[in-house]
Design an enzyme around this catalytic site. Structure first.
Site, PDB file in Angstrom:
ATOM      1  N   GLY A 133       4.320  39.711  46.708  1.00  0.00           N
ATOM      2  CA  GLY A 133       3.027  39.446  46.096  1.00  0.00           C
ATOM      3  C   GLY A 133       2.349  40.727  45.676  1.00  0.00           C
ATOM      4  O   GLY A 133       2.929  41.550  44.966  1.00  0.00           O
ATOM      5  N   ILE A 159       7.188  36.725  36.568  1.00  0.00           N
ATOM      6  CA  ILE A 159       7.326  37.723  35.514  1.00  0.00           C
ATOM      7  C   ILE A 159       7.078  37.087  34.149  1.00  0.00           C
ATOM      8  O   ILE A 159       7.873  36.262  33.677  1.00  0.00           O
ATOM      9  CB  ILE A 159       8.717  38.382  35.547  1.00  0.00           C
ATOM     10  N   GLU A 243      -4.840  47.372  33.419  1.00  0.00           N
ATOM     11  CA  GLU A 243      -4.442  45.979  33.628  1.00  0.00           C
ATOM     12  C   GLU A 243      -5.611  45.150  34.157  1.00  0.00           C
ATOM     13  O   GLU A 243      -5.841  44.019  33.719  1.00  0.00           O
ATOM     14  CB  GLU A 243      -3.266  45.893  34.592  1.00  0.00           C
ATOM     15  N   GLY A 340     -18.328  15.389  30.799  1.00  0.00           N
ATOM     16  CA  GLY A 340     -18.087  14.137  31.498  1.00  0.00           C
ATOM     17  C   GLY A 340     -16.610  13.788  31.484  1.00  0.00           C
ATOM     18  O   GLY A 340     -15.747  14.644  31.646  1.00  0.00           O
ATOM     19  N   GLY A 341     -16.310  12.522  31.259  1.00  0.00           N
ATOM     20  CA  GLY A 341     -14.924  12.061  31.248  1.00  0.00           C
ATOM     21  C   GLY A 341     -14.078  12.738  30.195  1.00  0.00           C
ATOM     22  O   GLY A 341     -12.872  12.927  30.391  1.00  0.00           O
ATOM     23  N   GLY A 364      -2.304  39.940  38.634  1.00  0.00           N
ATOM     24  CA  GLY A 364      -2.747  41.322  38.498  1.00  0.00           C
ATOM     25  C   GLY A 364      -3.481  41.849  39.712  1.00  0.00           C
ATOM     26  O   GLY A 364      -4.272  42.791  39.614  1.00  0.00           O
TER      27      GLY A 364
END
Length: 389
Positions: A133, A159, A243, A340-341, A364
């Protein structure tokens, strides 16, 4: 236009990019989102327009422009309903190519950087590992020197462009016993024996290909070492400020797009005899989000300006990513609610935006890692300096 940072030339560039995206990219977005494959022709069109060469030397076909052209490039890519497509473009141009330019020798720059700028070759940066990680120093991939070659073994994951890339920029340990001082950076063609790239199925960023990659006794020539052996960790650290700022800019841009779309929707949607943009609770909610996003944008621009002047802005870039990605998630979640919906329907952009935005606080460098980095600077008074002069 913020005249403190953007000139008339910047805005002309923005307009030409908007026109290009509308004509050449937007008509294909839905197909690429469904297939998870971005067709090769668009990379070449980006190259022909010079969009991959914004930040790179003219000697290799670049434009050598200031960082606010990059800001425009990133912002406009966030406004075409596919953060996955955007990621494929900027990961190629500002992750893989950054290392080619900074650590590659003249041969690598001629053969790979120039062809990446033109869009002929696609690159991927391979750092993160399945069990590592954000722990870059804990990587397990090794590169062992054997005669005139390095033998690479290990794996990478998450990746971007990992399946369809033509080359990888790979971090591997040449001296595992030295920890983060034993990491080196290599260039690797993706057609070599021993490479397996498996496409991952993601919640968002559906248009981009994201891969888990394994290296089984992959042989590369000694000259594909980039920079000095053992300097890989400082090289990686050196580019983190850019980055993180990229991720921050992406965040404020997609949040701004969500707000603009939602305000327009609210001006047309009627309920109880009036448009919903007249309801105070909804109005005040949108104003709060607009305020938060504007704060992020102004901070991000200031950090970019300092980086553009050559200052080391690792603290500010870390703050920018931490805050901007959080604000973007909160803003987009709220904007979806305003529909809403309909906000829950895939034919409206907020559903995809919500899924795409969620990667912001993860990719990142996770927000948790960024908080600890900032804790060391703010509480422990650590003063980080550029890793490579």
């Amino acid at each position: 236009m913020n005249s403190s940072y953007f000139t008339e030339e910047h805005e002309l560039f923005r307009k030409s990019l908007q026109d290009f995206l509308r004509v050449e990219v937007v008509p294909h977005i839905e197909k690429w989102e469904k297939t998870g494959t971005i067709e090769r022709f668009i990379w070449k069109k980006f190259g022909e327009m010079g969009f991959f060469g914004i930040a790179y030397p003219e000697a290799y076909g670049g434009l050598n422009l200031d960082l606010f052209y990059t800001v425009i490039f990133l912002e406009e890519l966030q406004k075409i309903k596919s953060s996955g497509f955007a990621a494929a473009m900027w990961a190629h141009s500002y992750l893989a190519m950054t290392h080619l330019n900074a650590e590659g020798d003249e041969r690598i720059k001629q053969d790979y950087l120039a062809t990446s700028i033109s869009g002929e070759k696609i690159g991927a940066l391979c750092i993160t590992e399945p069990f590592g990680g954000s722990d870059v120093a804990g990587m397990k991939t090794t590169a062992v020197k054997n005669g005139d070659k390095y033998i690479i073994n290990g794996s990478k994951t998450f990746i971007t462009n990992g399946v369809y890339a033509d080359y990888y920029v790979v971090a591997a340990k040449t001296s595992p016993e030295l920890g983060n001082k034993g990491i080196s950076i290599f260039l690797m063609d993706t057609n070599l024996k021993g490479i397996t790239a498996t496409k991952l199925d993601k919640l968002g960023w559906r248009a981009s290909d994201t891969a888990e990659i394994s290296f089984d006794n992959v042989e590369i020539p000694l000259e594909n070492l980039m920079g000095e052996e053992g300097k890989g960790f400082p090289y990686i650290m050196q580019h983190f400020a850019l980055e993180r700022l990229i991720m921050a800019i992406n965040a404020h841009a997609r949040a701004e797009y969500a707000i603009d779309y939602t305000i327009n929707y609210m001006s047309e949607r009627e309920a109880f005899g009036t448009t919903i943009n007249k309801f105070q609770a909804l109005r005040h909610t949108m104003v709060e989000h607009a305020t938060d996003v504007e704060h992020c944008k102004i901070f991000n621009y200031a950090a970019v300006d300092r980086l553009n002047k050559g200052e080391y802005v690792v603290k500010e870039a870390t703050m920018a990513k931490l805050k901007s990605t959080k604000v973007a998630d909160e803003t987009i979640y709220s904007c979806l609610q305003m529909l809403g919906g309909y906000g829950y329907m895939e034919e409206y952009p907020l559903a995809r935006l919500l899924r795409d935005s969620r990667l912001g606080p993860i990719g990142g460098g996770t927000s948790e890692i960024l908080k600890e980095i900032l804790s060391k600077m703010i509480i422990d008074k650590q003063n980080y300096q550029p890793a490579v002069k």
